[in-house]
Design an enzyme around this catalytic site. Structure first.
Site, PDB file in Angstrom:
ATOM      1  CG  ASP A   1      -3.520   3.671   4.210  1.00 32.63           C
ATOM      2  OD1 ASP A   1      -4.579   3.529   4.847  1.00 32.63           O
ATOM      3  OD2 ASP A   1      -3.234   2.995   3.199  1.00 32.63           O
TER       4      ASP A   1
ATOM      5  CE  LYS B   1      -8.431  -2.829   4.555  1.00 34.29           C
ATOM      6  NZ  LYS B   1      -8.205  -4.180   4.145  1.00 34.29           N
TER       7      LYS B   1
ATOM      8  CD1 TRP C   1      -1.716  -2.343   2.032  1.00 35.95           C
ATOM      9  CD2 TRP C   1      -2.715  -1.718   0.132  1.00 35.95           C
ATOM     10  NE1 TRP C   1      -2.560  -3.358   1.638  1.00 35.95           N
ATOM     11  CE2 TRP C   1      -3.178  -3.002   0.481  1.00 35.95           C
ATOM     12  CE3 TRP C   1      -3.197  -1.120  -1.031  1.00 35.95           C
ATOM     13  CZ2 TRP C   1      -4.107  -3.708  -0.290  1.00 35.95           C
ATOM     14  CZ3 TRP C   1      -4.121  -1.810  -1.808  1.00 35.95           C
ATOM     15  CH2 TRP C   1      -4.559  -3.078  -1.437  1.00 35.95           C
TER      16      TRP C   1
END
Lengths: 361, 361
Positions: free
Chosen positions: B172, B196, B103
């Site tokens: 993030d 999530k 990511w």
């Protein structure tokens, strides 16, 4: 369900009750997965089936041939206002836009923010956006022609699409997609926020013709390129799974319960005719849009005074009919009668309008 | 609900059962509105209450002071990879990025696509991303420092955040937001895809500090500017209403049922400790990430052979435990144990792991 109202919201809007009931019934255990649809991985056979089914149904309902790609994005039509020129209007070329109201004005603004060359070739702004422009001359070398097929705020709609003599048409169809059949061939791209005719807010349907993809600049951010979504079947990253799931159920309802797009269109005409007739037959109500430009999706009308309009909206609510207040920017009344608004709801509204006019006319 | 599985999905992931049950119960009639939450207008008192409540709970759970704005966007963390440098990295300046995996690599790529000046000041790529870099020297004039607080794929997590000596931190936090308390002061911006720890896919939480807004270029497309969302309280256009609604319910559960962020963090530590202990006490399982970099959210481990791993995942599924396959890019096994994964689920997995090791060890 006697607790439910007749919902005339402009969007987010009514959804078919059988669809809502199906979602509710399987909400804790989606198709025997032991999970809610909101908990299922987007990289699972369960979600693969959902998104594939949604795409197949879009293709079938709209009779799209293999030139067209069907993808689901996020950000609503507002994100498309910026992505369309970013992807499809090369520097050195210009695009034609037709200005039919608030949403078209925003689309034009977002193209110009990017210093793109935009020609507003027709506008109904001087008519207060209460009609669709006629006899438009398009620029012979325009990269595309952008229109807004239905205008929710003033309640106008293109009765038929303009002949652009081969220039790709691009349309914001957020508020009338899947409401009537049309020939997709002239369209380079169609986009629609889901929250009117397709499902809940949170997904944007984009239909893009293969030849348009060749225009996409390679150096755009990944999430702003149409090619990303086409190449990865809408799954470059986690898609808005729940919204896609509901869209697929709504399309199933359209195909299997309503009986397809022709029947949907006939029902929509019937609903709109009932309402416009109720407006026109009295001197009490007056239609806001010009007759030849009237929308079959958003029926806008006025009452003799703003006080009566407020009273009308409130009393309708008291009688189980919601969402009838006009857009905050224009006032008046508006009945949004998208695909999922039932004939029964429209008949109830017509009855109420007759009663209200008799009492206050 | 005996039909439900123990869900160890990496995202979209488990949600609290009481939240799912509440959604199901009111799905046809939201708070007496006579509409589903999916049919309610975003410009209504019903949705105003939902989004306001979501924002208030985010602020309270994370102890955010008045410098911080809380907004909901669409497009997931992937859209933030491009929006962060677009909005916050002025031309002529550079930003520091720490590369801790897939990511972070994507975040770096999206900044460079925009021809932004990026310094990768630390990377664990040579360690196969199985650890978090230590003793990092940041550039004294960096516009910001970007990190990925938790790395879902390899299962690593920053145990504490680096001291950037006043340079705004940007993180993030998609996969560990609301899992533990932290001091928000050093952060200029935090972003997190909802799917999530917060809710379903389709919304992105963005927390932005007031001073960051001054960097936003005025000539960006409207939907790509953080200022648009701050100025319009996430309602410049139709937000992803259903996702925001679920987020608000999950946060209510976190505050009122779990008892707040400290208790959530303690429970998360307990769950992770149980699993890591089950891994470490045998010679059969081996943890994938380095011990000091282990994630409390994504527990990655290997078995003696790929065949046994396949067998493990399948047999776990047969025993009502799903989502244990490692990310498609790395293989192995992974148990994602976000906030909503219950202690009961983790205990069931630990028992299964012991049995499986005894049988095959």
């Amino acid at each position: 369900m006697k607790d439910r109202i007749h919902n005339f919201n402009a969007g987010p809007a009514a959804l078919p009750l059988p669809v809502l009931e199906e979602i509710q019934a399987e909400f804790l255990d989606f198709k025997g997965s032991g999970m809610s649809i909101t908990e299922v991985s987007h990289r699972s056979k369960w979600f693969d089936d959902v998104i594939e089914n949604a795409v197949v149904r879009v293709r079938r309902v709209l009779d799209l041939d293999e030139r067209f790609h069907v993808v689901f994005l996020q950000g609503g039509a507002s994100m498309q206002f910026c992505m369309v020129p970013m992807n499809l209007l090369p520097d050195g070329q210009s695009a034609d836009y037709v200005n039919t109201g608030t949403w078209a004005t925003k689309a034009i603004k977002e193209a110009r923010i990017q210093a793109k060359d935009v020609n507003v070739v027709a506008s109904s702004e001087e008519q207060n956006f209460l009609c669709i422009p006629k006899d438009i001359s398009f620029s012979p070398h325009a990269a595309y022609v952008h229109i807004t097929s239905n205008n929710t705020i003033k309640g106008t709609q293109w009765a038929s699409f303009p002949d652009t003599t081969g220039i790709p048409l691009i349309s914001d169809m957020s508020s009338d997609i899947m409401s009537r059949p049309f020939d997709p061939s002239p369209f380079g791209l169609i986009y629609a926020g889901a929250q009117k005719n397709l499902g809940p807010a949170g997904a944007t349907l984009v239909i893009i013709r293969q030849d348009m993809l060749e225009r996409v600049p390679q150096d755009l951010p990944t999430m702003l390129k149409y090619t990303t979504f086409v190449e990865k079947n809408s799954m470059f990253n986690t898609p808005p799974c729940f919204a896609v799931y509901v869209i697929q159920l709504v399309l199933k309802w359209l195909e299997e319960t309503v009986g397809g797009l022709e029947k949907m269109a006939a029902l929509n005409r019937q609903k709109a005719n009932l309402l416009y007739h109720a407006i026109d037959k009295t001197g009490f109500y007056s239609g806001a849009a010009e007759k030849d430009s009237r929308s079959l999706m958003n029926v806008t009308f006025r009452l003799p005074s703003e006080e009566l309009e407020r009273h009308f909206v409130q009393q309708a609510m008291d009688n189980g009919m919601g969402g009838l207040k006009g857009h905050r920017s224009v006032g008046g009344c508006r009945a949004s009668i998208y695909n999922s608004t039932s004939l029964e709801a429209v008949k109830a509204l017509v009855d109420f309008m007759e009663e209200f006019a008799q009492k206050h006319g």
